[in-house]
Design a protein around this motif. Structure first.
Motif, short mmCIF file in Angstrom:
data_model
loop_
_atom_site.label_atom_id
_atom_site.label_comp_id
_atom_site.label_asym_id
_atom_site.label_seq_id
_atom_site.Cartn_x
_atom_site.Cartn_y
_atom_site.Cartn_z
N SER A 207 0.81 -1.31 0.10
CA SER A 207 -0.08 -0.03 0.04
C SER A 207 0.86 1.21 0.00
O SER A 207 0.78 2.35 -0.76
CB SER A 207 -0.63 -0.09 1.20
N ASN A 249 -6.68 -0.76 7.13
CA ASN A 249 -5.93 -0.60 5.68
C ASN A 249 -6.28 0.54 5.20
O ASN A 249 -6.39 0.79 3.85
CB ASN A 249 -6.45 -1.77 4.92
N ARG A 250 -6.63 1.67 5.86
CA ARG A 250 -6.76 3.01 5.29
C ARG A 250 -7.90 3.15 4.48
O ARG A 250 -8.09 3.88 3.59
CB ARG A 250 -5.27 3.58 4.60
N CYS A 251 -8.92 2.31 4.96
CA CYS A 251 -10.32 2.39 4.07
C CYS A 251 -11.59 2.91 5.03
O CYS A 251 -11.21 2.88 6.56
CB CYS A 251 -10.69 1.02 3.52
N GLY A 266 -11.88 3.20 -0.75
CA GLY A 266 -10.58 3.25 -0.41
C GLY A 266 -9.61 3.46 -1.98
O GLY A 266 -10.51 3.28 -2.85
N ASP A 270 -5.32 -1.09 -1.08
CA ASP A 270 -6.21 -0.95 0.07
C ASP A 270 -7.39 -1.91 0.12
O ASP A 270 -7.58 -2.51 0.98
CB ASP A 270 -6.34 0.30 0.72
N ARG A 325 -4.48 -2.84 12.82
CA ARG A 325 -3.88 -1.58 12.87
C ARG A 325 -2.38 -1.27 13.61
O ARG A 325 -1.56 -0.62 13.02
CB ARG A 325 -4.79 -0.70 13.66
N THR A 328 -0.20 -2.16 10.43
CA THR A 328 0.22 -1.27 9.63
C THR A 328 0.92 -0.26 10.18
O THR A 328 1.80 0.53 9.48
CB THR A 328 -1.47 -0.55 9.42
N ASN A 332 4.42 1.49 8.67
CA ASN A 332 4.61 3.02 8.25
C ASN A 332 5.82 3.49 9.02
O ASN A 332 6.57 4.24 8.40
CB ASN A 332 3.45 3.79 9.05
N LEU A 348 0.48 9.82 2.56
CA LEU A 348 -0.44 9.09 3.28
C LEU A 348 -1.77 9.88 3.83
O LEU A 348 -3.06 9.54 3.78
CB LEU A 348 0.12 8.28 4.36
N ARG A 351 -4.30 11.00 1.00
CA ARG A 351 -4.93 9.73 0.88
C ARG A 351 -6.19 9.26 1.76
O ARG A 351 -7.42 9.25 1.26
CB ARG A 351 -4.14 8.38 0.35
N SER A 352 -5.87 9.53 2.91
CA SER A 352 -6.96 9.34 3.98
C SER A 352 -7.96 10.53 3.79
O SER A 352 -9.08 10.28 3.89
CB SER A 352 -6.41 9.48 5.41
#
Length: 405
Positions: A207, A249-251, A266, A270, A325, A328, A332, A348, A351-352
């Motif tokens: 990702s 997963n950032r969704c 997302g 992701d 989390r 993840t 990061n 990041l 995108r969030s």
């Protein structure tokens, strides 16, 4: 006698009402009506109705999933056939993903001629039964509300804006699938933990790589979405699992309880991670729940399972979410050390923000549903099972499920 169009309209209206006798009388009138004309009118209504659904956010997979949920199997197959019958009538460009979904339904449309009698013969039913199934299918198609438009529909502009679609094939995803398949099949909790953790690590790194690459693209992706089934039993617990995996997963995820699915928003890498992890973890959670239920009974516990099962699955979802989390966040930190936070963190964060903006646009009226713990043993067992299925982390956060009314 009324013409075929009116006969079909009357049958549909009666079927959607509460008077069973009126519905049967309307069906009788269809039976004695002019056969070819009635069949043509039914097909025309089905094709028009299905075609309108594509513009209202529905996709072939969505329609098939809901038909299976709400209709008997034969009528659900007829809805699938109607989707195939609508394809030749589609005006304008048809995106590849749409034809891919139709192909997965494994239904072909041969000809409009004598279609209902041909279908009845294949199903081994008489004409009256076939007409009843057709009216039921039409009733479902005509009753469906608009839903979030996740992809440009068929017949739209050829140069539609790019919308992210979950990736389906790559070497990395093949490795993840293999790891998760082993995690599902092993009887050793420590091995399942290691395999699931490695899968999450691979997807988190992928990702980050995808985010950095997309940030330099001339036409970067926009957030897209997928829908994941949350059918009974224990639909709320399944929706919570989707939400927890999505958050890791950032969704973002929204549950549509009445329609039996959760929508996950997302970016492609992701979304692919959420689909793969959710499917695997649901298998692992269900297997662990059944083992826990058996152990409980062996110890002389209650034979009532609903409260235990719900509590187990809710606890599993919350615990798994926190542990994923944590994985993840670790990925990061490693990436920041390798590449520098001045490059990675703004990408990041952007995108969030884009995903949350997409959520607010598509679902402005979401509400939250609080969890209720009905069985302490189920909660404890579900937490322990999640400890064995994923990575080490702290205590679970009590988070509500986001749903749509």
């Amino acid at each position: 006698m009324p013409d075929a169009e009116n006969l079909v309209a009357d049958a549909l209206m009666a079927a959607r009402g509460t008077d069973i006798r009126a519905a049967e009388r309307a069906l009788d009138r269809l039976v004695v009506g002019a056969g070819p004309a009635v069949d043509a009118a039914l097909l025309a209504r089905l094709v028009r109705g299905v075609g309108r659904l594509w513009q209202r956010g529905w996709q072939p997979a969505d329609l098939d999933r809901l038909a299976v949920r709400r209709l008997d199997p034969r009528a659900a197959r007829l809805v699938r056939l109607a989707a195939a019958a609508q394809r030749p009538h589609q005006a304008g460009p048809v995106p590849p993903w749409f034809d891919d979904q139709l192909a997965e339904l494994d239904t072909r449309w041969d000809t409009d001629t004598d279609w209902l009698n041909r279908w009845a013969a294949r199903e081994g039913v008489d004409r009256i039964t076939a007409l009843r199934d057709a009216v039921d299918a039409l009733g479902l198609v005509a009753s469906l509300p608009p839903i979030a438009l996740l992809r440009p529909p068929p017949g739209g502009p050829a140069a539609a804006p790019r919308v992210a679609v979950a990736a389906s094939g790559s070497r990395m995803l093949d490795r993840v699938r293999a790891l998760l398949a082993k995690a599902e099949s092993t009887t050793f909790p420590a091995e399942a933990e290691a395999l699931t953790g490695k899968a999450q690590e691979l997807m988190a790194r992928h990702s980050i790589d995808a985010a950095l690459l997309d940030a330099t693209a001339e036409r970067p992706d926009q957030p897209g979405g997928v829908r994941l089934s949350t059918d009974a039993p224990y639909a709320a617990a399944k929706a919570l699992l989707v939400q927890e995996v999505a958050a890791a997963n950032r969704c973002e995820s929204v549950w549509s309880d009445d329609l039996g699915f959760a929508t996950v928003l997302g970016f492609p890498a992701d979304l692919a991670a959420v689909e793969l992890l959710h499917t695997s973890l649901l298998v692992q959670a269900t297997a662990a729940m059944l083992r826990g239920r058996g152990e409980r009974r062996a110890k002389g516990g209650s034979r009532r399972t609903k409260g235990y099962d719900e509590s187990f699955l809710n606890a599993f979802a919350l615990r798994i979410g926190e542990r994923l989390r944590a994985a993840t966040e670790a990925a990061n930190r490693d990436a920041v050390e390798e590449r520098g936070d001045e490059r990675l963190l703004p990408v990041l964060a952007a995108r969030s923000d884009a995903v949350r903006e997409r959520l607010d646009t598509l679902f402005p009226g979401v509400t939250r549903h609080r969890l209720q713990v009905r069985d302490a043993d189920g909660w404890s067992s579900g937490t322990s099972a999640a400890d064995r299925a994923s990575l080490d982390a702290g205590a679970p956060a009590r988070r509500p499920v986001r749903g749509r009314r």
